[in-house]
Design an enzyme around this catalytic site. Structure first.
Site, mmCIF file in Angstrom:
data_model
loop_
_atom_site.group_PDB
_atom_site.id
_atom_site.type_symbol
_atom_site.label_atom_id
_atom_site.label_comp_id
_atom_site.label_asym_id
_atom_site.label_seq_id
_atom_site.Cartn_x
_atom_site.Cartn_y
_atom_site.Cartn_z
ATOM 1 N N ALA A 11 0.743 -1.324 0.048
ATOM 2 C CA ALA A 11 -0.159 0.110 0.064
ATOM 3 C C ALA A 11 0.874 1.202 0.076
ATOM 4 O O ALA A 11 0.393 2.283 -0.170
ATOM 5 C CB ALA A 11 -0.924 -0.064 1.069
ATOM 6 N N SER A 12 2.136 1.138 0.028
ATOM 7 C CA SER A 12 3.173 2.217 0.175
ATOM 8 C C SER A 12 3.374 2.858 -1.286
ATOM 9 O O SER A 12 3.855 2.153 -1.854
ATOM 10 C CB SER A 12 4.226 1.761 0.898
ATOM 11 O OG SER A 12 5.456 2.751 0.678
ATOM 12 N N THR A 13 3.119 4.200 -1.280
ATOM 13 C CA THR A 13 3.410 5.063 -2.540
ATOM 14 C C THR A 13 5.001 5.009 -2.904
ATOM 15 O O THR A 13 5.181 4.911 -3.875
ATOM 16 C CB THR A 13 2.738 6.448 -2.357
ATOM 17 O OG1 THR A 13 3.069 7.037 -1.110
ATOM 18 C CG2 THR A 13 1.211 6.326 -2.322
#
Length: 196
Positions: A11-13
């Protein structure tokens, strides 16, 4: 050969930025890279956060999205803002562990591209099944990823990340335990990893 652990959360940009360059830079530096998926949710919860800090602090969130757009444009990476943020990454993280060490980098890159390049929902099993199919990986890995041993392994990896002091992704940990956080610290982490 020196080793660097690359800790990432689907989920980490900013992990999306890192996946495009981490292997090339590690190979050029002569550093072995270990891809280690984990979950930030339990780590945030332990700090009293029930959501991503990018959602808790709207100004920070607005900056992050614009920063990601700028960086993707400058580096030539496709970018589509996902409909929901953060996405539920549990199934993808379990599957990344189930596919094994050799296939993990390619699988992980494809999950990030599905999410941040094509705007797909990575908790959707049809999306994950499509990635397995495109990589010629067995379809029954989806079922294996739900097994108790894989579930426990993801819990253990996340707990290891917490004990190492990780609080965000991407994070890089050298063999001597030095922690570097953020895509912009990748080069520094590689330099540290190969110190005598």
């Amino acid at each position: 050969m020196p080793r660097l652990d690359f800790w990432y959360e689907f989920a980490s940009t900013y992990s999306y930025l890192t996946i495009h360059r981490v292997e090339t830079l590690a190979q050029a530096a002569g550093v072995e890279l270990r891809w280690r998926p984990f979950l930030l949710g339990p780590i945030f919860t332990a700090q009293g956060w029930m959501n991503s800090p990018f959602n808790i602090f709207p100004a920070k969130g607005r900056y992050m999205w614009r920063d990601l757009e700028r960086n993707c444009a400058a580096r030539g990476h496709p970018f589509t803002r996902p409909a929901g943020f953060p996405q539920n990454s549990v199934k993808a993280a379990r599957l990344a562990l189930a596919v094994g060490d050799a296939a993990r980098p390619d699988f992980s890159r494809e999950v990030f591209l599905a999410e941040f390049a094509r705007g797909q929902v990575i908790s959707d099993e049809s999306v994950l099944a499509g990635i397995l199919r495109d990589l010629d990986l067995p379809a029954d890995l989806l079922e294996q990823a739900q097994s108790d041993p894989i579930r426990e392994r993801l819990r253990e990896e996340t707990e290891t990340a917490r004990k190492l002091g990780l609080f965000g992704a991407p994070s890089f940990v050298t063999e001597d335990g030095e922690l570097f956080w953020g895509d912009d610290r990748l080069e520094q982490a590689l330099d540290w990893a190969r110190r005598p």
